[in-house]
Motif scaffolding. Sequence first.
Motif, PDB file in Angstrom:
ATOM      1  N   THR A   1      47.236  43.904  23.429  1.00  0.00           N
ATOM      2  CA  THR A   1      47.539  45.227  23.837  1.00  0.00           C
ATOM      3  C   THR A   1      46.601  45.850  24.515  1.00  0.00           C
ATOM      4  O   THR A   1      46.512  47.162  24.889  1.00  0.00           O
ATOM      5  CB  THR A   1      48.195  46.062  22.930  1.00  0.00           C
ATOM      6  N   GLY A   2      45.339  45.289  25.105  1.00  0.00           N
ATOM      7  CA  GLY A   2      44.069  45.849  25.566  1.00  0.00           C
ATOM      8  C   GLY A   2      44.663  46.452  26.858  1.00  0.00           C
ATOM      9  O   GLY A   2      44.143  47.299  27.238  1.00  0.00           O
ATOM     10  N   MET A   3      45.265  45.758  27.825  1.00  0.00           N
ATOM     11  CA  MET A   3      45.726  46.205  29.118  1.00  0.00           C
ATOM     12  C   MET A   3      47.184  46.320  29.269  1.00  0.00           C
ATOM     13  O   MET A   3      47.986  45.592  28.967  1.00  0.00           O
ATOM     14  CB  MET A   3      45.147  45.141  30.019  1.00  0.00           C
ATOM     15  N   ILE A   4      47.456  47.461  29.974  1.00  0.00           N
ATOM     16  CA  ILE A   4      48.838  47.694  30.363  1.00  0.00           C
ATOM     17  C   ILE A   4      48.827  47.762  31.704  1.00  0.00           C
ATOM     18  O   ILE A   4      47.981  48.469  32.411  1.00  0.00           O
ATOM     19  CB  ILE A   4      49.390  48.823  29.693  1.00  0.00           C
ATOM     20  N   ALA A   5      49.727  47.115  32.471  1.00  0.00           N
ATOM     21  CA  ALA A   5      49.872  47.237  33.992  1.00  0.00           C
ATOM     22  C   ALA A   5      51.264  47.542  34.345  1.00  0.00           C
ATOM     23  O   ALA A   5      52.132  46.644  33.849  1.00  0.00           O
ATOM     24  CB  ALA A   5      49.449  45.830  34.660  1.00  0.00           C
ATOM     25  N   LEU A   6      51.342  48.705  35.082  1.00  0.00           N
ATOM     26  CA  LEU A   6      52.595  49.062  35.549  1.00  0.00           C
ATOM     27  C   LEU A   6      52.502  49.360  36.985  1.00  0.00           C
ATOM     28  O   LEU A   6      51.807  50.430  37.380  1.00  0.00           O
ATOM     29  CB  LEU A   6      53.225  50.172  34.930  1.00  0.00           C
ATOM     30  N   GLY A   7      52.869  48.466  37.716  1.00  0.00           N
ATOM     31  CA  GLY A   7      52.666  48.370  39.464  1.00  0.00           C
ATOM     32  C   GLY A   7      51.036  48.631  39.538  1.00  0.00           C
ATOM     33  O   GLY A   7      50.423  47.881  38.913  1.00  0.00           O
ATOM     34  N   ASP A   8      50.678  49.882  40.231  1.00  0.00           N
ATOM     35  CA  ASP A   8      49.382  49.892  40.463  1.00  0.00           C
ATOM     36  C   ASP A   8      48.496  50.514  39.415  1.00  0.00           C
ATOM     37  O   ASP A   8      47.221  50.691  39.448  1.00  0.00           O
ATOM     38  CB  ASP A   8      49.189  50.933  41.712  1.00  0.00           C
ATOM     39  N   LEU A   9      49.236  50.948  38.522  1.00  0.00           N
ATOM     40  CA  LEU A   9      48.696  51.712  37.485  1.00  0.00           C
ATOM     41  C   LEU A   9      48.260  50.914  36.388  1.00  0.00           C
ATOM     42  O   LEU A   9      48.823  49.656  35.789  1.00  0.00           O
ATOM     43  CB  LEU A   9      49.490  52.757  36.809  1.00  0.00           C
ATOM     44  N   THR A  10      47.051  50.890  36.064  1.00  0.00           N
ATOM     45  CA  THR A  10      46.591  49.966  34.625  1.00  0.00           C
ATOM     46  C   THR A  10      45.722  50.987  33.677  1.00  0.00           C
ATOM     47  O   THR A  10      45.139  51.967  34.078  1.00  0.00           O
ATOM     48  CB  THR A  10      45.462  48.983  35.235  1.00  0.00           C
ATOM     49  N   ILE A  11      46.187  50.628  32.632  1.00  0.00           N
ATOM     50  CA  ILE A  11      45.625  51.358  31.302  1.00  0.00           C
ATOM     51  C   ILE A  11      44.859  50.439  30.555  1.00  0.00           C
ATOM     52  O   ILE A  11      45.581  49.328  30.126  1.00  0.00           O
ATOM     53  CB  ILE A  11      46.855  52.141  30.696  1.00  0.00           C
TER      54      ILE A  11
END
Length: 236
Positions: A132-142
Amino acid sequence: MSNAVDRPLVVVVEDDDTIGRLLERALRSNGYRAQWYPTGTAGLAGARRDRADVVLLDLGLPDLDGTELARRLRSELPDLLLVILTARSDEIDIVSGLDAGADDYLVKPFSLTVLLARIRAHLRRSPTPATTGMIALGDLTIDTAARRCTIAGDDLILRTKEYELLETLALNAGSAISRDDLMAKVWDINWFGSTKTLDVTIASLRHRLSSRAAVPTITTLRGHGYRLDPPDQEAC
Ligand code: CA
């Protein structure tokens, strides 16, 4: 005694012998595996080799720049809990340390009890590593380990509550989350006051996400809460 490998490994990077030994001993007697290194070079090598879970990093080291070391640790061990220990109460050092990827900081002299409490709290809160380290939603990364957001590669600077709200929504992207759940997760589990602060934070988050390309949108669900909708090209 529990299996040694199950216990979090705390690497202490500190050139002061007294503090280094004290921390190593205190951590071990509080159920952690702990290893103290007196130089930045040795600390970096040790943390890397043994896959440290936590690094307590003194910013003022004889051999390496502490902020640069923080940056390297963060990039090589993204799931690391990185806590800066600094004798400098200078805000600028703390800010540059946090910008370099530290999760928290303590200004010396600090209380051992407070340090141990902070480590416990952070480890409890941190998401399951790797998956769960990286979340990618389109151009947004968390990057939830580093608490860092980017849009198309550019850093998106958020206030603490804006970040926590966005992360909570993003971890549940496409699903409705009630106002009560958001208040409990982002603000306080025992929140009894006005929830206007939620709407204000949503508004500023929308503003920060607006006018950008392929980013998720926050949908208001009247009488219930909010939902983060992935950008169109991500929809299925
Ligand atoms: Ca030092």
